[in-house]
Design a protein around this motif. Structure first.
Motif, PDB file in Angstrom:
ATOM      1  N   HIS A  43      15.941  46.160   7.064  1.00 46.43           N
ATOM      2  CA  HIS A  43      14.797  45.464   6.473  1.00 46.43           C
ATOM      3  C   HIS A  43      14.339  44.281   7.315  1.00 46.43           C
ATOM      4  O   HIS A  43      13.246  43.764   7.119  1.00 46.43           O
ATOM      5  N   LEU A  44      15.151  43.828   8.268  1.00 47.76           N
ATOM      6  CA  LEU A  44      14.777  42.717   9.131  1.00 47.76           C
ATOM      7  C   LEU A  44      14.738  43.203  10.577  1.00 47.76           C
ATOM      8  O   LEU A  44      15.736  43.713  11.095  1.00 47.76           O
ATOM      9  N   LEU A  45      13.601  43.048  11.231  1.00 47.64           N
ATOM     10  CA  LEU A  45      13.422  43.497  12.611  1.00 47.64           C
ATOM     11  C   LEU A  45      13.379  42.273  13.520  1.00 47.64           C
ATOM     12  O   LEU A  45      12.802  41.250  13.166  1.00 47.64           O
ATOM     13  N   ARG A  46      13.976  42.392  14.697  1.00 46.55           N
ATOM     14  CA  ARG A  46      14.076  41.256  15.605  1.00 46.55           C
ATOM     15  C   ARG A  46      13.717  41.688  17.018  1.00 46.55           C
ATOM     16  O   ARG A  46      14.191  42.707  17.508  1.00 46.55           O
ATOM     17  N   VAL A  47      12.864  40.904  17.673  1.00 45.75           N
ATOM     18  CA  VAL A  47      12.535  41.120  19.076  1.00 45.75           C
ATOM     19  C   VAL A  47      12.681  39.771  19.776  1.00 45.75           C
ATOM     20  O   VAL A  47      12.297  38.731  19.239  1.00 45.75           O
ATOM     21  N   THR A  55      13.038  34.263  20.078  1.00 43.30           N
ATOM     22  CA  THR A  55      13.343  35.395  19.199  1.00 43.30           C
ATOM     23  C   THR A  55      12.386  35.355  18.018  1.00 43.30           C
ATOM     24  O   THR A  55      12.181  34.298  17.424  1.00 43.30           O
ATOM     25  N   ILE A  56      11.811  36.495  17.704  1.00 44.45           N
ATOM     26  CA  ILE A  56      10.897  36.609  16.576  1.00 44.45           C
ATOM     27  C   ILE A  56      11.477  37.630  15.602  1.00 44.45           C
ATOM     28  O   ILE A  56      11.893  38.715  16.017  1.00 44.45           O
ATOM     29  N   GLU A  57      11.509  37.248  14.338  1.00 41.78           N
ATOM     30  CA  GLU A  57      11.964  38.153  13.282  1.00 41.78           C
ATOM     31  C   GLU A  57      10.810  38.421  12.337  1.00 41.78           C
ATOM     32  O   GLU A  57       9.996  37.547  12.083  1.00 41.78           O
ATOM     33  N   ILE A  58      10.772  39.637  11.844  1.00 43.32           N
ATOM     34  CA  ILE A  58       9.769  40.012  10.854  1.00 43.32           C
ATOM     35  C   ILE A  58      10.422  40.992   9.887  1.00 43.32           C
ATOM     36  O   ILE A  58      11.236  41.833  10.287  1.00 43.32           O
ATOM     37  N   GLN A  59      10.105  40.839   8.629  1.00 39.33           N
ATOM     38  CA  GLN A  59      10.617  41.791   7.648  1.00 39.33           C
ATOM     39  C   GLN A  59       9.875  43.107   7.824  1.00 39.33           C
ATOM     40  O   GLN A  59       8.680  43.122   8.142  1.00 39.33           O
ATOM     41  N   LYS A  60      10.590  44.184   7.599  1.00 35.53           N
ATOM     42  CA  LYS A  60      10.000  45.509   7.776  1.00 35.53           C
ATOM     43  C   LYS A  60       8.783  45.706   6.873  1.00 35.53           C
ATOM     44  O   LYS A  60       7.774  46.258   7.312  1.00 35.53           O
TER      45      LYS A  60
END
Length: 103
Positions: A43-47, A55-60
Motif C-alpha cells: 500500500h506504500l510505494l517508494r522511489v 526519497t518520495i513515498e506515495i500511498q498506492k
C-alpha cells in the motif's frame, strides 16, 4: 574463443531456458518497477533518487487516483521525481533524477 567469434548455440539455448527470460509473467525476482499500479500488493510505494538522495513515498490508492490503475510504477515514480527535481543543469542529458524503485 576469439572476441569476434559467435557464441555457441548452447549459450543461447541456456538463455532461452532461463525462467527470467519469460517476460509475459513477472516472477518473484521480477523488478517491481515494471508492474502496473494495480499489480503491486503493497500500500506504500517508494522511489528514491540515486543522484541527490531524495526519497518520495506515495500511498498506492493516491497513485491510482492520480495516474490510474493501468499506469506503470516506473512511469509514476519518474514523474514524481521529475516534478520535484532539484538537479537542473539546463542540459537534457544531465537534468533530472536517477530513480531507484522500491515496492
Amino acid at each position: 574463443m576469439a572476441p569476434n567469434d559467435d557464441l555457441p548455440p548452447e549459450y543461447w539455448q541456456e538463455l532461452l531456458n532461463d525462467p527470467c527470460a519469460d517476460s509475459t509473467s513477472p516472477g518473484p525476482s521480477a523488478s517491481g518497477r515494471s508492474l502496473r499500479l494495480d499489480q503491486i500488493p503493497k500500500h506504500l510505494l517508494r522511489v528514491s533518487c540515486r543522484r541527490c538522495g531524495r526519497t518520495i513515498e506515495i500511498q498506492k490508492v493516491d497513485a491510482v487516483r492520480l495516474y490510474g490503475p493501468d499506469a506503470r510504477w516506473r512511469d509514476v515514480g519518474q514523474r514524481l521525481l521529475d516534478n520535484t527535481c532539484t538537479q537542473r543543469t539546463g542540459r537534457h542529458e544531465e537534468d533530472g533524477c536517477w530513480p531507484s524503485y522500491a515496492v
